[in-house]
Design a protein around this motif. Structure first.
Motif, PDB file in Angstrom:
ATOM      1  N   TRP A  30     -64.334 -27.693 -44.547  1.00 20.05           N
ATOM      2  CA  TRP A  30     -65.750 -27.746 -44.051  1.00 20.05           C
ATOM      3  C   TRP A  30     -65.879 -29.084 -44.852  1.00 20.05           C
ATOM      4  O   TRP A  30     -65.327 -29.964 -45.929  1.00 20.05           O
ATOM      5  N   HIS A  31     -67.477 -29.746 -44.420  1.00 22.91           N
ATOM      6  CA  HIS A  31     -67.555 -31.348 -44.308  1.00 22.91           C
ATOM      7  C   HIS A  31     -69.186 -31.888 -44.436  1.00 22.91           C
ATOM      8  O   HIS A  31     -69.782 -30.584 -43.781  1.00 22.91           O
ATOM      9  N   SER A  32     -69.398 -32.172 -44.557  1.00 23.57           N
ATOM     10  CA  SER A  32     -71.133 -32.439 -44.443  1.00 23.57           C
ATOM     11  C   SER A  32     -71.857 -33.491 -43.534  1.00 23.57           C
ATOM     12  O   SER A  32     -70.617 -34.012 -42.950  1.00 23.57           O
ATOM     13  N   SER A  33     -72.419 -32.559 -42.372  1.00 24.46           N
ATOM     14  CA  SER A  33     -72.728 -32.860 -41.395  1.00 24.46           C
ATOM     15  C   SER A  33     -73.782 -34.616 -41.433  1.00 24.46           C
ATOM     16  O   SER A  33     -73.095 -35.165 -40.229  1.00 24.46           O
ATOM     17  N   GLU A  34     -74.028 -35.358 -42.521  1.00 28.94           N
ATOM     18  CA  GLU A  34     -74.600 -36.426 -42.503  1.00 28.94           C
ATOM     19  C   GLU A  34     -73.878 -37.427 -42.648  1.00 28.94           C
ATOM     20  O   GLU A  34     -73.589 -38.342 -42.472  1.00 28.94           O
ATOM     21  N   ASP A  35     -72.224 -37.486 -43.601  1.00 27.32           N
ATOM     22  CA  ASP A  35     -71.119 -38.066 -43.072  1.00 27.32           C
ATOM     23  C   ASP A  35     -69.768 -37.376 -43.385  1.00 27.32           C
ATOM     24  O   ASP A  35     -69.316 -37.169 -44.355  1.00 27.32           O
ATOM     25  N   PRO A  36     -69.248 -37.251 -42.130  1.00 26.99           N
ATOM     26  CA  PRO A  36     -67.740 -36.607 -41.983  1.00 26.99           C
ATOM     27  C   PRO A  36     -66.954 -37.397 -43.222  1.00 26.99           C
ATOM     28  O   PRO A  36     -66.276 -36.583 -43.862  1.00 26.99           O
ATOM     29  N   ASP A  37     -67.156 -39.141 -43.699  1.00 30.89           N
ATOM     30  CA  ASP A  37     -65.891 -39.212 -43.668  1.00 30.89           C
ATOM     31  C   ASP A  37     -66.026 -39.428 -45.873  1.00 30.89           C
ATOM     32  O   ASP A  37     -65.917 -40.087 -46.039  1.00 30.89           O
ATOM     33  N   ALA A  38     -66.579 -38.646 -45.907  1.00 29.22           N
ATOM     34  CA  ALA A  38     -67.683 -38.966 -47.555  1.00 29.22           C
ATOM     35  C   ALA A  38     -68.015 -37.532 -48.442  1.00 29.22           C
ATOM     36  O   ALA A  38     -68.466 -36.543 -47.515  1.00 29.22           O
ATOM     37  N   PRO A  39     -67.693 -37.554 -49.080  1.00 31.84           N
ATOM     38  CA  PRO A  39     -67.639 -35.396 -50.441  1.00 31.84           C
ATOM     39  C   PRO A  39     -69.386 -35.787 -49.399  1.00 31.84           C
ATOM     40  O   PRO A  39     -69.693 -36.426 -49.693  1.00 31.84           O
ATOM     41  N   PRO A  40     -68.940 -34.385 -50.088  1.00 33.67           N
ATOM     42  CA  PRO A  40     -68.372 -32.760 -50.009  1.00 33.67           C
ATOM     43  C   PRO A  40     -66.815 -32.494 -49.205  1.00 33.67           C
ATOM     44  O   PRO A  40     -67.670 -32.711 -47.787  1.00 33.67           O
ATOM     45  N   PHE A  41     -66.624 -32.500 -49.084  1.00 36.46           N
ATOM     46  CA  PHE A  41     -64.900 -31.555 -48.557  1.00 36.46           C
ATOM     47  C   PHE A  41     -64.974 -30.328 -49.121  1.00 36.46           C
ATOM     48  O   PHE A  41     -64.853 -29.461 -50.325  1.00 36.46           O
ATOM     49  N   LEU A  42     -64.543 -29.346 -48.432  1.00 37.75           N
ATOM     50  CA  LEU A  42     -63.974 -27.722 -48.748  1.00 37.75           C
ATOM     51  C   LEU A  42     -63.297 -27.394 -48.784  1.00 37.75           C
ATOM     52  O   LEU A  42     -63.007 -27.850 -46.648  1.00 37.75           O
ATOM     53  N   ARG A  43     -62.360 -27.117 -48.789  1.00 37.96           N
ATOM     54  CA  ARG A  43     -61.221 -26.005 -47.903  1.00 37.96           C
ATOM     55  C   ARG A  43     -61.157 -24.450 -48.378  1.00 37.96           C
ATOM     56  O   ARG A  43     -61.069 -24.346 -49.924  1.00 37.96           O
ATOM     57  N   ILE A  44     -61.527 -23.556 -48.038  1.00 32.45           N
ATOM     58  CA  ILE A  44     -61.342 -22.324 -48.491  1.00 32.45           C
ATOM     59  C   ILE A  44     -60.300 -21.336 -47.687  1.00 32.45           C
ATOM     60  O   ILE A  44     -59.938 -21.303 -46.401  1.00 32.45           O
ATOM     61  N   ALA A  45     -59.436 -21.370 -48.067  1.00 31.03           N
ATOM     62  CA  ALA A  45     -57.440 -20.784 -47.641  1.00 31.03           C
ATOM     63  C   ALA A  45     -57.760 -19.484 -48.627  1.00 31.03           C
ATOM     64  O   ALA A  45     -57.438 -18.724 -49.944  1.00 31.03           O
ATOM     65  N   TYR A  46     -56.453 -18.413 -47.656  1.00 35.20           N
ATOM     66  CA  TYR A  46     -56.334 -17.490 -48.242  1.00 35.20           C
ATOM     67  C   TYR A  46     -54.913 -17.078 -47.688  1.00 35.20           C
ATOM     68  O   TYR A  46     -53.930 -16.872 -46.594  1.00 35.20           O
ATOM     69  N   VAL A  47     -54.260 -17.116 -49.305  1.00 33.51           N
ATOM     70  CA  VAL A  47     -53.115 -17.228 -48.735  1.00 33.51           C
ATOM     71  C   VAL A  47     -52.251 -15.726 -49.111  1.00 33.51           C
ATOM     72  O   VAL A  47     -52.330 -15.307 -49.638  1.00 33.51           O
ATOM     73  N   THR A  48     -50.545 -16.252 -48.150  1.00 33.65           N
ATOM     74  CA  THR A  48     -49.642 -14.138 -48.681  1.00 33.65           C
ATOM     75  C   THR A  48     -48.821 -14.847 -49.319  1.00 33.65           C
ATOM     76  O   THR A  48     -48.414 -15.525 -49.395  1.00 33.65           O
ATOM     77  N   PRO A  49     -47.600 -13.850 -49.093  1.00 32.69           N
ATOM     78  CA  PRO A  49     -46.352 -14.207 -49.961  1.00 32.69           C
ATOM     79  C   PRO A  49     -45.339 -14.941 -49.247  1.00 32.69           C
ATOM     80  O   PRO A  49     -44.805 -15.165 -48.919  1.00 32.69           O
ATOM     81  N   ASP A  50     -45.763 -14.764 -47.991  1.00 29.27           N
ATOM     82  CA  ASP A  50     -45.365 -15.791 -46.023  1.00 29.27           C
ATOM     83  C   ASP A  50     -45.136 -16.445 -46.755  1.00 29.27           C
ATOM     84  O   ASP A  50     -44.730 -18.172 -45.822  1.00 29.27           O
ATOM     85  N   TYR A  51     -46.287 -17.442 -47.126  1.00 33.70           N
ATOM     86  CA  TYR A  51     -46.153 -18.406 -47.527  1.00 33.70           C
ATOM     87  C   TYR A  51     -45.513 -19.390 -48.336  1.00 33.70           C
ATOM     88  O   TYR A  51     -44.855 -18.489 -49.839  1.00 33.70           O
ATOM     89  N   GLU A  52     -44.471 -20.194 -47.865  1.00 37.86           N
ATOM     90  CA  GLU A  52     -43.615 -20.911 -48.970  1.00 37.86           C
ATOM     91  C   GLU A  52     -43.366 -20.774 -50.006  1.00 37.86           C
ATOM     92  O   GLU A  52     -42.902 -20.768 -50.814  1.00 37.86           O
ATOM     93  N   PHE A  53     -44.653 -21.534 -50.642  1.00 34.21           N
ATOM     94  CA  PHE A  53     -45.193 -21.921 -51.786  1.00 34.21           C
ATOM     95  C   PHE A  53     -46.513 -20.466 -52.956  1.00 34.21           C
ATOM     96  O   PHE A  53     -47.382 -21.419 -53.320  1.00 34.21           O
ATOM     97  N   TYR A  54     -45.876 -19.912 -52.009  1.00 34.38           N
ATOM     98  CA  TYR A  54     -47.283 -19.028 -52.617  1.00 34.38           C
ATOM     99  C   TYR A  54     -47.195 -18.899 -54.360  1.00 34.38           C
ATOM    100  O   TYR A  54     -48.833 -18.575 -54.302  1.00 34.38           O
ATOM    101  N   ASP A  55     -46.460 -18.887 -55.288  1.00 32.67           N
ATOM    102  CA  ASP A  55     -46.172 -18.917 -56.909  1.00 32.67           C
ATOM    103  C   ASP A  55     -45.807 -20.175 -56.742  1.00 32.67           C
ATOM    104  O   ASP A  55     -45.485 -19.941 -58.066  1.00 32.67           O
ATOM    105  N   THR A  56     -45.637 -21.310 -55.593  1.00 30.97           N
ATOM    106  CA  THR A  56     -45.131 -22.861 -56.885  1.00 30.97           C
ATOM    107  C   THR A  56     -46.328 -23.946 -56.155  1.00 30.97           C
ATOM    108  O   THR A  56     -46.842 -23.383 -55.968  1.00 30.97           O
TER     109      THR A  56
END
Length: 279
Positions: A166-192
Motif C-alpha cells: 500500500w502507498h499514498s494516493s497523493e504521492d506514491p514516492d513518499a511515505p506512508p508505505f505499508l506491507r501486510i504479508a502472510y508467511v508459512t513454513p514454505d517460506y525459506e526464511f520462515y523463522d530466521t
C-alpha cells in the motif's frame, strides 16, 4: 466232294426283334447320376440365396448402428444391442456425477469463505472503523486503512508468502508505505532473518490483544533495534518504522506487517491495530 456246310435252319425273326429291343434299352455306365446332380444344384442355389439374403440384413443393421455411433446417438431405442454392455455408460455417468460433486464442493467452500469475509467486514464496521476507512482481507486477516492509502498492485512474492502493498494516493514516492504479508513454513526464511526482518518480536515490542493469536506485538520508531533492522537512522525526522507480528493459534501461519510512516502518525497505527481481526 463238296465239304461246305449249308445252313438251312430257318431264322427266328421274333427272337431277333427281341434282342434288338433289348439293345436299345441299354445305356453305357456313367460316373454320376444326372438327376441327383440336378437336385443337388437346385439345393445349393436355394441355400446360397438364403445366405445372401440373411447376410444383407445383418450388413444393413451394422451400417445403421455404425451411422448412429458416428453421429453420437443411441444405436437402439433404449435397449442394448446383442453383446452390448451397460458398464461403459455407467462409468461415464459416475464420472460426470463425481465431477459435478467436486464442482459443488468447490463452490460451497468459496461461498462459505465469502460469507466469513463479509461477516468479518461487517463486524469491523460495527466495531467502529473510522469514517473514510476501508476494510481489506489477506489470508484470514482483516484490517482497515484510510481511503487515501491505495494498493500498489499485484506483488511478486517468494514461495510461502502472500502479501499486499500500500502507498499514498497523493504521492506514491513518499511515505506512508505499508506491507501486510502472510508467511508459512514454505517460506525459506520462515523463522530466521530475511532482508533485515525477523518473525520473532524484538526486545522492545509491546503486546496487544487479538482473538485467535498466540503472539500479537507492535514495535515503533522508539526501538533502536527496529530502526537498525529496517535500516532507518534515528532522528532524521523523515519517517518512522513500525512492525507488527501476529502468529495464528490454529496453525503455523504468521503475519508480518511493516510500515514506513511520516512522523506523527500514531493515530494511523492505533486505528489499524483496532481494526485487526482473525477469521
Amino acid at each position: 466232294m463238296n465239304d461246305q456246310l449249308t445252313l438251312d435252319e430257318t431264322v427266328d425273326e421274333g427272337w431277333v426283334a427281341h434282342l434288338r429291343d433289348l439293345s436299345t434299352g441299354v445305356v453305357p455306365p456313367t460316373s454320376a447320376n444326372p438327376h441327383a446332380m440336378s437336385r443337388e444344384a437346385i439345393r445349393r442355389t436355394r441355400t446360397r440365396r438364403a445366405v445372401l439374403s440373411t447376410g444383407g440384413g445383418v450388413l444393413t443393421v451394422a451400417a445403421v448402428a455404425g451411422a448412429a455411433f458416428a453421429l453420437g446417438g443411441p444405436t437402439t431405442g433404449g435397449g442394448l444391442l446383442p453383446g452390448g454392455s451397460a458398464s461403459a455408460g455407467a462409468d461415464a455417468s459416475t464420472s460426470a456425477d463425481l465431477s459435478r460433486s467436486a464442482d459443488l464442493s468447490r463452490s460451497e467452500k468459496e461461498r462459505r469463505a465469502k460469507e466469513v469475509r463479509e461477516a468479518a467486514i461487517a463486524a469491523l464496521a460495527s466495531a467502529g472503523v473510522p469514517d473514510g476507512w476501508e476494510v481489506h482481507e489477506l489470508e484470514g486477516l482483516t484490517y482497515a486503512l484510510p481511503a487515501e492509502i491505495v494498493s500498489s498492485g499485484p506483488v511478486q512474492d517468494e514461495p510461502g508468502v502472500t502479501s499486499d502493498m500500500w502507498h499514498s494516493s497523493e504521492d506514491p514516492d513518499a511515505p506512508p508505505f505499508l506491507r501486510i504479508a502472510y508467511v508459512t513454513p514454505d517460506y525459506e526464511f520462515y523463522d530466521t532473518k530475511a532482508g533485515g526482518l525477523t518473525q520473532t518480536p524484538g526486545r522492545e515490542a509491546t503486546s496487544f490483544d487479538l482473538s485467535g493469536a498466540t503472539t500479537a506485538t507492535v514495535e515503533d520508531g522508539s526501538s533502536q533495534e527496529l530502526r537498525e533492522i529496517m535500516a532507518m537512522p534515528a532522528g532524521d525526522g523523515a519517517a518512522e518504522p513500525v512492525r507488527i507480528l501476529v502468529h495464528r493459534a490454529d496453525g503455523p501461519g504468521r503475519y508480518l506487517i511493516t510500515m514506513t510512516l511520516p512522523e506523527g502518525n500514531s493515530e494511523l497505527v492505533e486505528g489499524f491495530l483496532d481494526s485487526l481481526r482473525l477469521n
